[in-house]
Design a protein around this motif. Structure first.
Motif, PDB file in Angstrom:
ATOM      1  N   LEU A   1      37.605  69.492  19.313  1.00 48.65           N
ATOM      2  CA  LEU A   1      36.158  69.361  19.221  1.00 48.65           C
ATOM      3  C   LEU A   1      35.643  68.375  20.259  1.00 48.65           C
ATOM      4  O   LEU A   1      34.663  68.642  20.970  1.00 48.65           O
ATOM      5  CB  LEU A   1      35.775  68.891  17.811  1.00 48.65           C
ATOM      6  CG  LEU A   1      34.290  68.712  17.556  1.00 48.65           C
ATOM      7  CD1 LEU A   1      33.598  70.059  17.556  1.00 48.65           C
ATOM      8  CD2 LEU A   1      34.042  68.009  16.231  1.00 48.65           C
ATOM      9  N   LEU A   2      36.323  67.257  20.371  1.00 46.92           N
ATOM     10  CA  LEU A   2      35.936  66.249  21.359  1.00 46.92           C
ATOM     11  C   LEU A   2      35.968  66.844  22.761  1.00 46.92           C
ATOM     12  O   LEU A   2      35.053  66.656  23.567  1.00 46.92           O
ATOM     13  CB  LEU A   2      36.907  65.069  21.254  1.00 46.92           C
ATOM     14  CG  LEU A   2      36.509  63.793  21.973  1.00 46.92           C
ATOM     15  CD1 LEU A   2      35.248  63.233  21.372  1.00 46.92           C
ATOM     16  CD2 LEU A   2      37.644  62.779  21.895  1.00 46.92           C
ATOM     17  N   GLY A   3      37.043  67.599  23.041  1.00 43.04           N
ATOM     18  CA  GLY A   3      37.200  68.214  24.353  1.00 43.04           C
ATOM     19  C   GLY A   3      36.079  69.189  24.664  1.00 43.04           C
ATOM     20  O   GLY A   3      35.453  69.112  25.720  1.00 43.04           O
ATOM     21  N   VAL A   4      35.786  70.099  23.723  1.00 38.01           N
ATOM     22  CA  VAL A   4      34.765  71.100  24.028  1.00 38.01           C
ATOM     23  C   VAL A   4      33.378  70.467  24.106  1.00 38.01           C
ATOM     24  O   VAL A   4      32.548  70.859  24.924  1.00 38.01           O
ATOM     25  CB  VAL A   4      34.762  72.285  23.033  1.00 38.01           C
ATOM     26  CG1 VAL A   4      36.043  73.069  23.158  1.00 38.01           C
ATOM     27  CG2 VAL A   4      34.526  71.853  21.629  1.00 38.01           C
ATOM     28  N   LEU A   5      33.149  69.436  23.299  1.00 41.85           N
ATOM     29  CA  LEU A   5      31.851  68.756  23.372  1.00 41.85           C
ATOM     30  C   LEU A   5      31.688  68.061  24.720  1.00 41.85           C
ATOM     31  O   LEU A   5      30.661  68.188  25.389  1.00 41.85           O
ATOM     32  CB  LEU A   5      31.715  67.735  22.248  1.00 41.85           C
ATOM     33  CG  LEU A   5      31.219  68.274  20.907  1.00 41.85           C
ATOM     34  CD1 LEU A   5      31.132  67.152  19.901  1.00 41.85           C
ATOM     35  CD2 LEU A   5      29.862  68.935  21.076  1.00 41.85           C
ATOM     36  N   LEU A   6      32.724  67.327  25.112  1.00 43.78           N
ATOM     37  CA  LEU A   6      32.684  66.656  26.406  1.00 43.78           C
ATOM     38  C   LEU A   6      32.528  67.672  27.526  1.00 43.78           C
ATOM     39  O   LEU A   6      31.762  67.473  28.464  1.00 43.78           O
ATOM     40  CB  LEU A   6      33.983  65.898  26.628  1.00 43.78           C
ATOM     41  CG  LEU A   6      34.003  64.441  26.207  1.00 43.78           C
ATOM     42  CD1 LEU A   6      35.410  63.891  26.363  1.00 43.78           C
ATOM     43  CD2 LEU A   6      33.039  63.646  27.058  1.00 43.78           C
ATOM     44  N   GLY A   7      33.280  68.767  27.397  1.00 42.20           N
ATOM     45  CA  GLY A   7      33.212  69.809  28.412  1.00 42.20           C
ATOM     46  C   GLY A   7      31.813  70.380  28.527  1.00 42.20           C
ATOM     47  O   GLY A   7      31.272  70.517  29.616  1.00 42.20           O
ATOM     48  N   THR A   8      31.203  70.687  27.374  1.00 46.07           N
ATOM     49  CA  THR A   8      29.848  71.226  27.406  1.00 46.07           C
ATOM     50  C   THR A   8      28.905  70.205  28.017  1.00 46.07           C
ATOM     51  O   THR A   8      28.054  70.536  28.840  1.00 46.07           O
ATOM     52  CB  THR A   8      29.362  71.563  25.987  1.00 46.07           C
ATOM     53  OG1 THR A   8      30.412  72.190  25.292  1.00 46.07           O
ATOM     54  CG2 THR A   8      28.166  72.477  26.033  1.00 46.07           C
TER      55      THR A   8
END
Lengths: 501, 200
Positions: free
Chosen positions: A25-32
């Protein structure tokens, strides 16, 4: 087939643990987030976060970093549609029709179809990875040093062919990258090469410094040179769900984009960027609606958005099975694996099945998170877009600097990164693509090692590379690629294609 | 002969210089044989190849139809020379570990000036201000602590942009400093001083 399900079950078991779900979740949020923000890409972000991943376990670290990459593809489209600035280089083509749709008051459906197309592509690409990675890894396990050397030659050549700009310069950048990768202690003889007595350099030039300097800092500086101008469509984003007619218009485009993107992602040198350009071009050719392209055709959003997400994910195949990065983001993933003490290559799948299958399963989970999160969160991303660059870039710098400093807790790495910032700026000004450099940099030591072993086994006979069938095949393909690109007709086309883009 | 493409000209020169430099430095290491390659074998090969390709790019600069001025970016030569000279001076006058603080600060200033001059040689303000702010950060983090380093980094780098608003920069630097301390020192536990080391 049965083992596939068993493997996927193992993978989901890993990916669905609370801890890994959180990092995903952290990764996809940061990515977005970084996808939405123009002027900072996944390469710089992953480089920034590499030092932080020291403290995580390898699986969580890679799950998070992978999430950043495909999350960025999602976020990039939001900016492209609403502001007509590609938040991510791979969403350049989404600007063409997405922004026009926004101007016609159809920003919602454009964002919706982009998210749905991306999700579909992400699901398909996950299955493709699960299906194709194991057999490929099995083949790769039979590779000797000669095959590996030729494979790297092929990978590097393919990367230069697909890079834009001058081919000779791209190859020269690969060579320069290989040379820079050799700085440091030679494993065979223990000699510290090109270190000029600087003790920090005897461990080699820091990978994070090169990546962050050449991509991150140089990007910020180049952005600062031009004045910013933005026109944002924020008020009209309502009703995100595309209409039934929209679905009818675009389902074929999504399928074509996914297929093309998945294929191009596997190729060395491929990935999200190439996939989105190719998908748009193809769609323009085959669509019945081609006259409408550039004026807000929904197919022009659906196809490249599906393709870039598919390509982003399938580009993990060469990384996971062969240990060969196909683009700078994958080079960073290799860096992350090496930091964790994992030698990238086909043995990862057999020796660390939890990492391998966990990562694959996490991609599907991450894509699901993106589609659920992204649609309701769009209002928040839009607010972020209003933040002016003059506030953004000092913040980015702070994260970069702390990250670099923490690698060895000394000013040396920071200085080194600044120096590569200058180098990167010079590269930009001289129109030298930095992507091939970073691939060469990561492959330098590997290539030397395999060349040495191959030559030792063949007793100094360089013909070994042409006598072994797999090795020969790869060299021939590399040769053909070069010949094709150098052929005058293709060269002209290639230049046109990149100019148009 | 006239140089038509300035960008290719400089890029070619750069590649030739790197190729030749790697080949020359490699001469200090053992070459070995093709069976047992020494540490110099692969870099010499690559360096040679790079120099040849650089030569081709250089040659192309004279014959291509692509037009680019020779002056690709603003470049001030004397700043590089002065910066390098100061750098050499600073390298040979490094203070010992127990040197007094005045001497250390003096040395840091000279070294900083040297780096600054080399960056500033490229003329573009955004380039050298940003990179200089980064270098300052690297050097002051240990003696002055994270808070001061972040504030300096933000203020100096903000000065490299188009607009500089005191109020905005102050708020930004303070909030980033607080965030950095909370996230990196408290959260991730990175070993960094928060305040100047003299205080603690």
């Amino acid at each position: 087939m049965e083992s596939l399900f068993a493997n996927l079950a193992l993978g989901f078991g890993v990916a669905l643990s609370i801890q890994n779900l959180l990092y995903c979740l952290l990764g996809v949020l940061l990515g977005t987030l970084i996808g939405v923000l123009p002027g900072i890409g996944p390469v710089a972000t992953i480089a920034m976060l590499l030092p932080v991943t020291f403290t995580l376990n390898p699986t969580s670290a890679l799950i998070m970093l992978a999430g950043i990459y495909y999350g960025a593809q999602y976020g990039g489209s939001t900016t492209a549609i609403l502001v007509n600035i590609p938040g991510e280089s791979s969403s350049v083509v989404t600007c063409l029709d997405g922004y026009q749709m926004a101007r016609q008051g159809r920003a919602g459906p454009a964002l919706g179809i982009a998210a749905i197309g991306s999700f579909f592509a992400g699901c398909v690409a996950t299955v493709i990875i699960a299906l194709f990675a194991p057999p490929l890894a099995e083949v790769a396990l039979k590779f000797g040093p000669a095959e590996y050397f030729s494979l790297m030659v092929l990978g590097l050549i393919a990367a230069t062919v697909l890079a834009h700009g001058s081919l000779i310069k791209a190859i020269a950048m690969v060579l320069l990258g290989l040379l820079l990768g050799l700085v440091g202690t030679d494993v065979n003889s223990g000699v510290a090469r090109f270190s000029f007595g600087v003790s920090e350099l005897s461990d080699g030039i820091g990978f994070v410094s090169v990546a962050m300097g050449v991509f991150g800092f140089a990007e910020i500086i180049a952005n600062l040179e031009q004045k910013e101008k933005r026109e944002i469509f924020t008020k009209k984003v309502s009703n995100l769900l595309p209409s039934l007619q929209d679905f009818k218009d675009s389902w074929a485009s999504i399928l074509r984009g996914t297929a093309l993107g998945s294929f191009l992602g596997i190729l060395p040198g491929g990935g999200a960027l190439l996939a989105s350009f190719a998908a748009y071009t193809l769609e323009k050719k085959v669509s019945k609606n081609s006259a409408n392209f550039g004026k807000g055709a929904i197919q022009g959003v659906a196809a490249p958005e599906s393709a870039n997400n598919a390509g982003a994910q399938t580009s993990f195949i060469p990384l996971l099975t062969l240990g060969i990065p196909s683009n700078p983001v994958m080079a960073l993933m290799i860096g992350a694996m090496m930091i964790q003490g994992i030698a990238p290559g086909p043995q990862v799948m057999t020796e660390r099945p939890q990492l391998f299958w966990g990562m694959i399963a996490s991609m599907w989970v991450g894509n699901l998170m993106l589609v659920i999160l992204n649609l309701p969160l769009i209002g928040m991303w839009i607010k972020l877009l209003m933040v002016p660059y003059r506030i953004l870039y000092p913040s980015i710098l702070v994260f970069c600097c702390i990250g670099v400093y923490s690698i060895s807790n000394s000013p040396f790495d920071v200085m080194q990164t600044a120096a590569f910032g200058v180098v990167g700026y010079i590269f930009v000004k001289l129109e030298c693509e930095p992507a091939p450099l970073i691939l060469g940099f990561i492959l330098g030591p590997l290539m030397e090692e395999n060349l040495r072993r191959a030559m030792l086994l063949s007793r100094g006979d360089a013909l070994v590379f042409f006598q072994r069938p797999i090795s020969l095949t790869m060299l021939v393909i590399a040769g053909i690629l070069l010949a094709i690109v150098l052929a005058p007709a293709v060269r002209k086309k290639r230049e046109e294609a990149f100019v148009e883009a | 002969m006239k140089i038509t493409n300035g960008k290719d000209f400089w890029a070619g020169l750069m590649f030739v210089a790197f190729g030749v430099a790697f080949m020359l430095v490699s001469r200090n290491y053992a070459m070995g044989t093709s069976v047992r390659m020494g540490p110099a074998y692969f870099p010499t090969m690559l360096g040679g190849l790079l120099a040849v390709l650089g030569g081709v790019v250089l040659f192309r600069a004279f014959v291509t139809r692509t037009q680019n001025p020779l002056r690709v970016f603003p470049f001030v030569l004397w700043r590089v020379i002065a910066g390098l000279a100061l750098g050499v001076f600073a390298y040979y006058t490094q203070p010992s570990h127990d040197a007094n603080i005045v001497w250390e600060i003096g040395h840091a200033l000279v070294a900083g000036l040297s780096v600054g001059l080399i960056f500033a040689a490229f003329g573009e303000r955004s380039l050298w201000v940003i990179l200089f702010s980064v270098v300052i950060f690297g050097y002051v983090l240990k003696p002055l602590g994270l808070v001061a380093a972040v504030v300096l980094l933000v203020v100096i780098s903000a000065w490299g942009g188009h607009e500089f608003k005191w109020k905005e920069v102050t708020i930004l630097s303070v909030s980033l400093a607080i965030f950095a301390v909370l996230a990196f020192v408290k959260g991730l536990g990175l070993p960094m001083n928060v305040w100047p080391s003299l205080w603690e």
